[in-house]
Design an enzyme around this catalytic site. Structure first.
Site, PDB file in Angstrom:
ATOM      1  N   ASN A 199       1.231  -0.451   6.142  1.00  0.00           N
ATOM      2  CA  ASN A 199       1.499  -1.273   4.960  1.00  0.00           C
ATOM      3  C   ASN A 199       2.159  -2.543   5.478  1.00  0.00           C
ATOM      4  OD1 ASN A 199       2.295  -2.320   2.514  1.00  0.00           O
ATOM      5  ND2 ASN A 199       3.861  -0.771   2.125  1.00  0.00           N
ATOM      6  N   GLY A 200       1.703  -3.697   5.035  1.00  0.00           N
ATOM      7  CA  GLY A 200       2.295  -4.957   5.506  1.00  0.00           C
ATOM      8  C   GLY A 200       1.208  -5.879   6.045  1.00  0.00           C
ATOM      9  N   ARG A 248       0.882   2.041  -5.921  1.00  0.00           N
ATOM     10  CA  ARG A 248       1.111   1.037  -4.880  1.00  0.00           C
ATOM     11  C   ARG A 248      -0.184   0.380  -4.390  1.00  0.00           C
ATOM     12  NH1 ARG A 248       6.264   1.419  -2.778  1.00  0.00           N
ATOM     13  NH2 ARG A 248       5.594   0.073  -1.101  1.00  0.00           N
ATOM     14  N   CYS A 270       0.874  -1.155   0.000  1.00  0.00           N
ATOM     15  CA  CYS A 270       0.000   0.000   0.000  1.00  0.00           C
ATOM     16  C   CYS A 270       0.918   1.213   0.000  1.00  0.00           C
ATOM     17  CB  CYS A 270      -0.858   0.028   1.254  1.00  0.00           C
ATOM     18  SG  CYS A 270      -1.795  -1.493   1.489  1.00  0.00           S
ATOM     19  N   LYS A 325       3.024  -9.066 -20.259  1.00  0.00           N
ATOM     20  CA  LYS A 325       2.622  -7.677 -20.511  1.00  0.00           C
ATOM     21  C   LYS A 325       1.183  -7.638 -21.022  1.00  0.00           C
ATOM     22  CE  LYS A 325       4.973  -6.159 -18.686  1.00  0.00           C
ATOM     23  NZ  LYS A 325       6.146  -6.422 -17.926  1.00  0.00           N
ATOM     24  N   TRP A 371      -4.155  -1.465  -1.080  1.00  0.00           N
ATOM     25  CA  TRP A 371      -4.288  -2.668  -1.904  1.00  0.00           C
ATOM     26  C   TRP A 371      -4.703  -3.748  -0.918  1.00  0.00           C
ATOM     27  CZ3 TRP A 371      -1.785  -7.499  -2.341  1.00  0.00           C
ATOM     28  CH2 TRP A 371      -2.036  -8.188  -3.535  1.00  0.00           C
ATOM     29  N   HIS A 417       3.638 -30.282 -28.149  1.00  0.00           N
ATOM     30  CA  HIS A 417       3.429 -31.065 -26.925  1.00  0.00           C
ATOM     31  C   HIS A 417       2.201 -30.596 -26.160  1.00  0.00           C
ATOM     32  CE1 HIS A 417       7.203 -33.068 -27.614  1.00  0.00           C
ATOM     33  NE2 HIS A 417       7.773 -31.897 -27.796  1.00  0.00           N
ATOM     34  N   LYS A 474       2.311  -2.062  -7.537  1.00  0.00           N
ATOM     35  CA  LYS A 474       3.683  -1.991  -8.051  1.00  0.00           C
ATOM     36  C   LYS A 474       4.651  -2.936  -7.350  1.00  0.00           C
ATOM     37  CE  LYS A 474       6.809  -0.352 -10.755  1.00  0.00           C
ATOM     38  NZ  LYS A 474       6.780  -0.940 -12.099  1.00  0.00           N
ATOM     39  N   GLU A 486       7.736 -12.867 -21.408  1.00  0.00           N
ATOM     40  CA  GLU A 486       7.560 -11.491 -20.936  1.00  0.00           C
ATOM     41  C   GLU A 486       6.466 -10.777 -21.748  1.00  0.00           C
ATOM     42  OE1 GLU A 486       8.133  -9.767 -18.500  1.00  0.00           O
ATOM     43  OE2 GLU A 486       8.038  -7.695 -19.147  1.00  0.00           O
ATOM     44  N   GLU A 513      -1.482  -8.842 -18.215  1.00  0.00           N
ATOM     45  CA  GLU A 513      -1.708  -8.041 -17.007  1.00  0.00           C
ATOM     46  C   GLU A 513      -2.337  -6.692 -17.304  1.00  0.00           C
ATOM     47  OE1 GLU A 513       1.880  -7.268 -14.730  1.00  0.00           O
ATOM     48  OE2 GLU A 513       3.034  -6.988 -16.544  1.00  0.00           O
TER      49      GLU A 513
HETATM   50  C1  F6R Z   1       5.118  -7.107 -14.375  1.00  0.00           C
HETATM   51  C2  F6R Z   1       5.616  -6.694 -13.096  1.00  0.00           C
HETATM   52  C3  F6R Z   1       5.834  -7.730 -12.040  1.00  0.00           C
HETATM   53  C4  F6R Z   1       7.178  -7.465 -11.343  1.00  0.00           C
HETATM   54  C5  F6R Z   1       7.335  -8.420 -10.158  1.00  0.00           C
HETATM   55  C6  F6R Z   1       8.700  -8.238  -9.487  1.00  0.00           C
HETATM   56  O1  F6R Z   1       4.983  -6.029 -15.254  1.00  0.00           O
HETATM   57  O2  F6R Z   1       5.853  -5.548 -12.892  1.00  0.00           O
HETATM   58  O3  F6R Z   1       5.767  -9.013 -12.556  1.00  0.00           O
HETATM   59  O4  F6R Z   1       8.198  -7.647 -12.270  1.00  0.00           O
HETATM   60  O5  F6R Z   1       6.331  -8.187  -9.219  1.00  0.00           O
HETATM   61  O6  F6R Z   1       8.860  -6.945  -9.011  1.00  0.00           O
HETATM   62  P1  F6R Z   1      10.282  -6.372  -8.668  1.00  0.00           P
HETATM   63  O7  F6R Z   1      11.066  -6.307  -9.912  1.00  0.00           O
HETATM   64  O8  F6R Z   1      10.026  -5.017  -8.072  1.00  0.00           O
HETATM   65  O9  F6R Z   1      10.896  -7.316  -7.683  1.00  0.00           O
END
Ligand code: F6R
Length: 586
Positions: free
Chosen positions: A98-99, A27, A2, A469, A72, A488, A581, A465, A472
């Protein structure tokens, strides 16, 4: 995960907090709330995003102390009652948190048994209630907060205020909290952009530290109550970097920034790269560890190491890392890759490795983050703040740093720099030449239920990757898979018109084109990304052939496609549903 922003000083706290919450919205955006203190504490809470809210509409009274939070949800559904700040029953203590408090049920039960009613379903509410209970037992606000936090098991970053005192208290264990200072004013926040407009002087709190701010500022170790002297650090991010400028969304801004950030990523002190490559060469067992996008960069790097060096390296998901514990010794090297440096699974993996005396190198974007404090050596990505919840520019920065390490380990550092420079020069061209085409492609693909991405070798992690993208941000099911795996299982899902994005590289051309032919003959709509056209493609995206630097350029069109798919489907690219994030919960 958060966002917290708190203020004490001579400004109007409301203004600082609302602006700060808007900058921290990445966040968490289920709900938000603000608590300000004059003669009494007044709380305002709302559901949804804070983005469009104006201070004028809120009609809050001026105050010089306040706390704010963007949530969040973890414990308790998304309701106003569960939004922060939370108050004690007597309304004298307000807390943002937060936590996760693991023993909250036990503390709640104790408090309920002595007649304290709870208003929310959250774990957080036990904090103000317990502080207030201890104050009633004769403790000061400071003593009661310290004692409460020592009772708590789990992770927290908190800020607490009290109705009849001009004191603000912040503390952390396992969740980030940074202190900003200026003459006669103080900020506490989960992340620097929240107060970057006002100060660049910060103090990073470490786990189990508590800061008590009244007329002056004191920092203590929570466990033994010793007073600490902590250095101030100067932030080198600018406010412009943390703002959208003329872009409609941070995602598009950050995609465009890659022409600079890829280059910035390789601006590293030569002795640091030398030291880390020596550590790689001399270690017995190298693990690249990360989550999500950062994990994909690790997988990509395991291929480049295989191509370039004689060193075997492992790419492991941080959340699965504990299964490798038996392989860890004091000769093992962990390369922990993380944008935020706060991802709980990654920190857990690093702590596991530290218990086994492994050496830790971080590749991280956030100076002062928990990861950088745990690591023996830190290679910073230098990407500036990444505000969009999706990682774009930090993925390519990770790839660039990892490529530097791979070539560095093979004593070919200059070659790596040259290749990465070529990639960074190619990025704006790829964007300019393909932007309009990709908008059209997004229109065409927006109603498909699935998109598949196909790659071999280094293009396989790019396919993973790319799929992440797309799914999500646009909520379209997307799956990346290795070309050889097609027959397979996944080929069963290919129907007439199913979009399949195929990454073609020089080294894999023949094999991957035959995979493309297999899906084409089942009716797939083929999007080829490649240096040259092929009659198999229904749609062509041109990207340059750059050998081991291909992953840096191959992902750019897919990031753009994902962005426009989100726009076409009415999704918010900067704040995808259910995501935030940094994932500070396991
Ligand atoms: C995808 C994304 C997440 C982060 C993952 C790790 O776009 O942002 O999959 O890559 O949560 O986050 P970090 O790099 O901050 O450890």
């Amino acid at each position: 995960m958060c966002g917290i922003i708190a203020y004490k000083g001579n400004r109007n706290a409301n203004e600082v907090i609302i602006k700060g919450l808007k900058r921290l919205e990445y966040r968490g955006y289920d709900s938000w709330g603000i608590g300000i203190k004059n003669h009494e504490i007044k709380i305002t809470k709302k559901l949804g995003k804070i983005g469009a809210v104006s201070l004028k509409d809120l009609n809050l009274e001026n105050a010089n102390i306040g706390i704010g939070h963007t949530r969040w949800a973890t414990h308790g559904s998304v309701t106003e009652e569960n939004a922060h700040p939370h108050l004690s029953k007597d309304k004298k203590i307000a807390v943002v948190h937060n936590g996760i408090i693991e023993n909250y049920q036990q503390l709640k039960k104790f408090l309920q048994q002595i007649g304290i009613e709870f208003k929310s379903e959250t774990d957080t509410e036990v904090i103000p209630q317990y502080i207030s209970y201890l104050i009633k037992q004769g403790k000061t606000f400071e003593q009661a907060t310290k004692e409460t936090l020592n009772k708590i098991e789990g992770s927290f970053a908190i800020v607490a205020i009290k109705q009849d005192e001009n004191t603000m208290i912040g503390a952390r264990r396992g969740s980030p909290l940074v202190l900003g200072t200026n003459e006669n004013e103080f900020f506490l926040a989960s992340d620097v952009p929240a107060f970057l407009e006002y100060t660049k002087d910060v103090v990073y709190l470490d786990d189990d530290e508590i800061v008590v701010i009244n007329n002056n500022l004191k920092i203590f170790n929570l466990k033994d109550n010793t007073e600490l002297k902590k250095p101030k650090e100067l932030i080198n991010w600018t406010l412009e970097q943390a703002q959208k400028e003329n872009y409609p969304h941070y995602m598009l801004k950050e995609i465009n920034e890659q022409k600079f950030t890829v280059k910035n990523a390789i601006e590293q002190p030569p002795e640091l790269i030398q030291k880390v490559t020596k550590m790689i060469k001399e270690s017995f067992g190298v693990f690249f560890v990360g989550c999500g996008t950062s994990y994909h960069a690790c997988v990509s790097s395991s291929y480049t190491f295989a191509h370039i060096t004689k060193k075997h390296v492992n790419a492991v998901l941080a959340s699965e890392f504990r299964n490798y514990e038996n392989f860890l010794t004091d000769q093992t090297l962990i390369i922990a890759v993380s944008q935020s440096g706060e991802t709980a699974d990654l920190l857990d993996a690093v702590k596991t490795a530290k218990r086994k005396n492994c050496k830790i190198v971080s590749i991280c974007n956030v100076v002062g983050s928990t990861l950088t404090r745990l690591a023996d050596e830190n290679i910073m990505m230098n990407s500036g703040p990444e505000i969009c919840v999706l990682s774009t520019k930090t993925y390519t920065a990770q790839l660039a740093v990892l490529l530097l390490l791979a070539y560095g380990s093979a004593d070919r550092l200059d070659y790596a720099k040259e290749k990465i420079q070529q990639a960074s020069v190619a990025i704006p061209k790829i964007i300019d030449n393909n932007l309009e085409k990709l908008k059209e492609l997004a229109k065409k693909l927006k109603d498909h239920k699935s998109i598949f991405l196909l790659g071999r070798d280094l293009a396989y992690p790019s396919a993973l990757e790319g799929a992440l993208k797309i799914k999500e941000v646009s909520y379209i099911h997307a799956e990346g898979f290795a070309g050889g795996e097609l027959k397979h299982g996944t080929i069963a899902l290919i129907e007439k018109g199913t979009p399949v994005i195929v990454f073609i590289t020089k080294w894999t051309k023949q094999l991957i084109l035959s995979n493309a032919t297999e899906v084409k003959s089942r009716g797939a709509y083929i999007v080829g990304t490649n240096a040259e056209e092929n009659e198999l493609y229904d749609f062509f995206i041109k990207t340059p052939e750059l050998g081991n630097a291909n992953p840096i350029v191959m992902i750019i069109p897919i990031q753009i496609l994902a962005y426009y798919l989100a726009i076409e489907r009415g999704c918010d690219p900067d704040k995808p549903r259910n995501l935030a994030k940094s994932v500070t919960v396991k």
